[in-house]
Write a protein that holds these residues in place. Sequence first.
Motif, PDB file in Angstrom:
ATOM      1  N   PHE A 114      -9.207  -0.694  -9.977  1.00 26.01           N
ATOM      2  CA  PHE A 114      -8.110  -2.042  -9.961  1.00 26.01           C
ATOM      3  C   PHE A 114      -7.163  -2.090 -10.718  1.00 26.01           C
ATOM      4  O   PHE A 114      -6.021  -2.079  -9.714  1.00 26.01           O
ATOM      5  N   GLU A 115      -6.768  -0.931 -11.764  1.00 26.83           N
ATOM      6  CA  GLU A 115      -5.199  -0.703 -12.214  1.00 26.83           C
ATOM      7  C   GLU A 115      -4.899   0.369 -11.124  1.00 26.83           C
ATOM      8  O   GLU A 115      -3.812   0.093 -11.458  1.00 26.83           O
ATOM      9  N   LEU A 116      -5.130   0.886 -10.395  1.00 26.16           N
ATOM     10  CA  LEU A 116      -4.650   1.919  -9.466  1.00 26.16           C
ATOM     11  C   LEU A 116      -4.322   0.629  -8.869  1.00 26.16           C
ATOM     12  O   LEU A 116      -2.733   1.191  -8.359  1.00 26.16           O
ATOM     13  N   VAL A 117      -4.884   0.237  -7.639  1.00 26.65           N
ATOM     14  CA  VAL A 117      -3.991  -0.224  -6.988  1.00 26.65           C
ATOM     15  C   VAL A 117      -2.630  -1.609  -7.788  1.00 26.65           C
ATOM     16  O   VAL A 117      -1.633  -1.995  -6.961  1.00 26.65           O
ATOM     17  N   ASP A 118      -3.339  -1.921  -8.756  1.00 24.94           N
ATOM     18  CA  ASP A 118      -2.739  -2.571  -9.747  1.00 24.94           C
ATOM     19  C   ASP A 118      -1.287  -1.697  -9.648  1.00 24.94           C
ATOM     20  O   ASP A 118      -0.047  -2.556 -10.063  1.00 24.94           O
ATOM     21  N   ALA A 119      -0.953  -0.829 -10.400  1.00 25.32           N
ATOM     22  CA  ALA A 119       0.170   0.037 -10.882  1.00 25.32           C
ATOM     23  C   ALA A 119       0.997   0.383  -9.763  1.00 25.32           C
ATOM     24  O   ALA A 119       2.482   0.308  -9.279  1.00 25.32           O
ATOM     25  N   GLN A 137     -11.973   6.114   0.131  1.00 24.58           N
ATOM     26  CA  GLN A 137     -12.724   4.741  -0.526  1.00 24.58           C
ATOM     27  C   GLN A 137     -11.230   4.713  -1.060  1.00 24.58           C
ATOM     28  O   GLN A 137     -11.567   3.253  -1.508  1.00 24.58           O
ATOM     29  N   ILE A 138     -10.911   5.277  -2.079  1.00 24.17           N
ATOM     30  CA  ILE A 138      -9.132   5.142  -2.607  1.00 24.17           C
ATOM     31  C   ILE A 138      -8.548   4.020  -1.676  1.00 24.17           C
ATOM     32  O   ILE A 138      -7.919   3.304  -1.721  1.00 24.17           O
ATOM     33  N   LEU A 139      -8.677   4.787  -0.156  1.00 27.47           N
ATOM     34  CA  LEU A 139      -7.323   4.289   0.313  1.00 27.47           C
ATOM     35  C   LEU A 139      -7.317   3.228   0.905  1.00 27.47           C
ATOM     36  O   LEU A 139      -6.962   2.581   1.267  1.00 27.47           O
ATOM     37  N   ALA A 140      -9.118   3.031   1.495  1.00 27.54           N
ATOM     38  CA  ALA A 140      -9.151   2.000   1.714  1.00 27.54           C
ATOM     39  C   ALA A 140      -8.812   0.760   0.868  1.00 27.54           C
ATOM     40  O   ALA A 140      -8.351  -0.401   1.308  1.00 27.54           O
ATOM     41  N   MET A 141      -9.099   1.213   0.054  1.00 30.35           N
ATOM     42  CA  MET A 141      -9.156  -0.169  -1.130  1.00 30.35           C
ATOM     43  C   MET A 141      -7.383  -0.409  -1.177  1.00 30.35           C
ATOM     44  O   MET A 141      -6.541  -1.721  -1.715  1.00 30.35           O
ATOM     45  N   ILE A 142      -6.263   0.837  -1.202  1.00 25.91           N
ATOM     46  CA  ILE A 142      -4.616   0.562  -0.784  1.00 25.91           C
ATOM     47  C   ILE A 142      -4.457   0.156   0.005  1.00 25.91           C
ATOM     48  O   ILE A 142      -3.678  -0.528  -0.290  1.00 25.91           O
ATOM     49  N   ASN A 143      -5.666   0.317   1.106  1.00 29.61           N
ATOM     50  CA  ASN A 143      -4.535  -0.281   2.358  1.00 29.61           C
ATOM     51  C   ASN A 143      -5.154  -1.962   2.031  1.00 29.61           C
ATOM     52  O   ASN A 143      -3.998  -2.977   2.720  1.00 29.61           O
ATOM     53  N   ARG A 144      -6.438  -2.501   1.551  1.00 30.70           N
ATOM     54  CA  ARG A 144      -6.320  -3.707   1.085  1.00 30.70           C
ATOM     55  C   ARG A 144      -5.151  -4.459   0.261  1.00 30.70           C
ATOM     56  O   ARG A 144      -4.898  -5.966   1.073  1.00 30.70           O
ATOM     57  N   GLN A 145      -4.925  -4.034  -0.206  1.00 31.37           N
ATOM     58  CA  GLN A 145      -4.243  -4.558  -1.117  1.00 31.37           C
ATOM     59  C   GLN A 145      -2.710  -4.231  -0.854  1.00 31.37           C
ATOM     60  O   GLN A 145      -1.896  -5.796  -0.535  1.00 31.37           O
ATOM     61  N   GLY A 180      -8.413  16.780   6.875  1.00 31.05           N
ATOM     62  CA  GLY A 180      -8.914  17.955   6.041  1.00 31.05           C
ATOM     63  C   GLY A 180      -8.249  19.093   5.826  1.00 31.05           C
ATOM     64  O   GLY A 180      -8.103  19.817   5.905  1.00 31.05           O
ATOM     65  N   LEU A 181      -6.733  18.718   6.386  1.00 31.96           N
ATOM     66  CA  LEU A 181      -5.617  20.487   6.070  1.00 31.96           C
ATOM     67  C   LEU A 181      -5.736  20.246   4.746  1.00 31.96           C
ATOM     68  O   LEU A 181      -4.814  21.633   4.713  1.00 31.96           O
ATOM     69  N   LEU A 182      -5.444  19.861   4.439  1.00 34.68           N
ATOM     70  CA  LEU A 182      -4.550  19.065   2.765  1.00 34.68           C
ATOM     71  C   LEU A 182      -5.609  18.906   2.078  1.00 34.68           C
ATOM     72  O   LEU A 182      -6.705  18.142   2.339  1.00 34.68           O
ATOM     73  N   GLN A 183      -5.442  19.447   0.413  1.00 33.68           N
ATOM     74  CA  GLN A 183      -6.101  18.528  -0.246  1.00 33.68           C
ATOM     75  C   GLN A 183      -6.568  17.218  -0.544  1.00 33.68           C
ATOM     76  O   GLN A 183      -5.071  16.834  -0.513  1.00 33.68           O
ATOM     77  N   PRO A 184      -7.310  17.060  -0.528  1.00 29.83           N
ATOM     78  CA  PRO A 184      -7.190  15.461  -0.507  1.00 29.83           C
ATOM     79  C   PRO A 184      -6.126  14.272  -1.937  1.00 29.83           C
ATOM     80  O   PRO A 184      -5.587  13.483  -1.733  1.00 29.83           O
ATOM     81  N   GLY A 185      -6.804  15.485  -2.879  1.00 23.74           N
ATOM     82  CA  GLY A 185      -5.430  14.483  -4.038  1.00 23.74           C
ATOM     83  C   GLY A 185      -3.819  14.715  -3.545  1.00 23.74           C
ATOM     84  O   GLY A 185      -2.997  13.967  -3.665  1.00 23.74           O
ATOM     85  N   MET A 186      -3.857  15.946  -3.186  1.00 22.40           N
ATOM     86  CA  MET A 186      -2.489  16.102  -3.108  1.00 22.40           C
ATOM     87  C   MET A 186      -1.901  14.917  -1.557  1.00 22.40           C
ATOM     88  O   MET A 186      -0.312  14.838  -1.960  1.00 22.40           O
ATOM     89  N   VAL A 187      -3.125  14.301  -0.833  1.00 20.75           N
ATOM     90  CA  VAL A 187      -2.215  13.761   0.009  1.00 20.75           C
ATOM     91  C   VAL A 187      -2.097  12.279  -0.119  1.00 20.75           C
ATOM     92  O   VAL A 187      -0.701  11.951  -0.197  1.00 20.75           O
ATOM     93  N   LEU A 188      -3.465  11.809  -1.130  1.00 21.79           N
ATOM     94  CA  LEU A 188      -3.101  10.572  -1.732  1.00 21.79           C
ATOM     95  C   LEU A 188      -1.764  10.491  -2.771  1.00 21.79           C
ATOM     96  O   LEU A 188      -1.357   9.548  -2.832  1.00 21.79           O
ATOM     97  N   GLU A 189      -1.612  11.301  -3.485  1.00 20.61           N
ATOM     98  CA  GLU A 189      -0.262  11.734  -4.495  1.00 20.61           C
ATOM     99  C   GLU A 189       0.509  11.072  -3.426  1.00 20.61           C
ATOM    100  O   GLU A 189       1.989  10.697  -3.932  1.00 20.61           O
ATOM    101  N   GLN A 190       0.529  11.985  -2.374  1.00 15.87           N
ATOM    102  CA  GLN A 190       1.786  11.912  -1.213  1.00 15.87           C
ATOM    103  C   GLN A 190       2.085  10.487  -1.203  1.00 15.87           C
ATOM    104  O   GLN A 190       2.882   9.536  -1.201  1.00 15.87           O
ATOM    105  N   LEU A 191       1.438   9.578  -0.729  1.00 19.30           N
ATOM    106  CA  LEU A 191       1.174   8.236   0.058  1.00 19.30           C
ATOM    107  C   LEU A 191       1.464   7.412  -1.053  1.00 19.30           C
ATOM    108  O   LEU A 191       2.440   6.611  -1.302  1.00 19.30           O
ATOM    109  N   ILE A 192       1.201   7.484  -2.675  1.00 17.08           N
ATOM    110  CA  ILE A 192       1.504   6.500  -3.604  1.00 17.08           C
ATOM    111  C   ILE A 192       3.819   6.817  -3.772  1.00 17.08           C
ATOM    112  O   ILE A 192       3.347   6.042  -4.036  1.00 17.08           O
TER     113      ILE A 192
END
Length: 348
Positions: free
Chosen positions: A225-230, A256-264, A324-336
Amino acid sequence: MSEKQKILDYFTIQQEIGHNLIKPIFLIYGEDSFLQYTILEQFKTQFSRQKKQVIYETFYGEDLDFRLLADSLYNLPLGFAVEVLQCVIIKQLEKIKNHQAQKLDTLMENLSLEQSNRLILLFANTKKLPENINLEKIEKYGSIVALPKSNRAQIRQLIRKKCGAEQKVITEEAIYYLQNITDNDAGLISNELEKLFCFLGKSETKITKDHILENMYGVQGGNIFELVDAIGERETNKAINILRKLLNNDEYYPLQILAMINRQFRLISRAKLFPEDLKVIRGDTKLPLFLVQNIIKQSQKYKLAELKKSYAILLDIEIKLKTGLLQPGMVLEQLIIQLTNGDNFNSV
């Protein structure tokens, strides 16, 4: 069933127990095992308040020993006074095989339910009234209680009542987060509240969102929740720090994290397009007012063109996560970074 027989709900049976309107036999059925447990505990609490001496014997429908059950129903153990209450509990009534159900009916037919020193509690984990038991005697001397799966409104009422019993007030915001974190599971909610009551003690009487999040995730842990708010507030560094904590704790899967961001971002987009229409913003989710107001505020931080482009960014990130070509953490940081840094929208 007789037309006069009224099927009680959860709140009515609670009131009747609280007012000591306890009949000699109850059939309690429903899919919510936690509510059944709660009702049983309320019987015990009521008897404890009255300082009543009670002998509890519990049987289960599967492999039910009818000889032992008959002994419990017909014979008060030696050495006990007449004032002692004999409470016979039969759980999983639905697991009694059909060819054996007649034995239970026979025991009930020959049993006197006019005595005040016997209580029979029958529990069935079924959506509908169990068909393997004769209801005639229950209708005449007792009550039938239905405990269907609780909806969100009913669970909110349970939360407020449980907090009230501990002389605490819980905010609507805290209730919302508690229900969402636990997926509205009544049993889990009860357990989390019990832990919170112990943590707060008697000094704090108001339960807030921060109490819920800190109790369930830890002060330093961060949460979704803090993540999507930020992200909604365009606080890039804060969002990335929370993301890293989530991934390190294995609290959520990347998708799951991506789905929450998408929803927000869907919510923010609706708020941008229809800022005055709370019904449209809420959609089918029935979001509480405080959350809708927060989303409207976040929508003011984004241009409509940026929100349109955000869908292309989110789709691109979903493909990268699934391949799965890149590390998930790196991909989600890029998204943010792309979503919260306005300059990145120009390159999409």
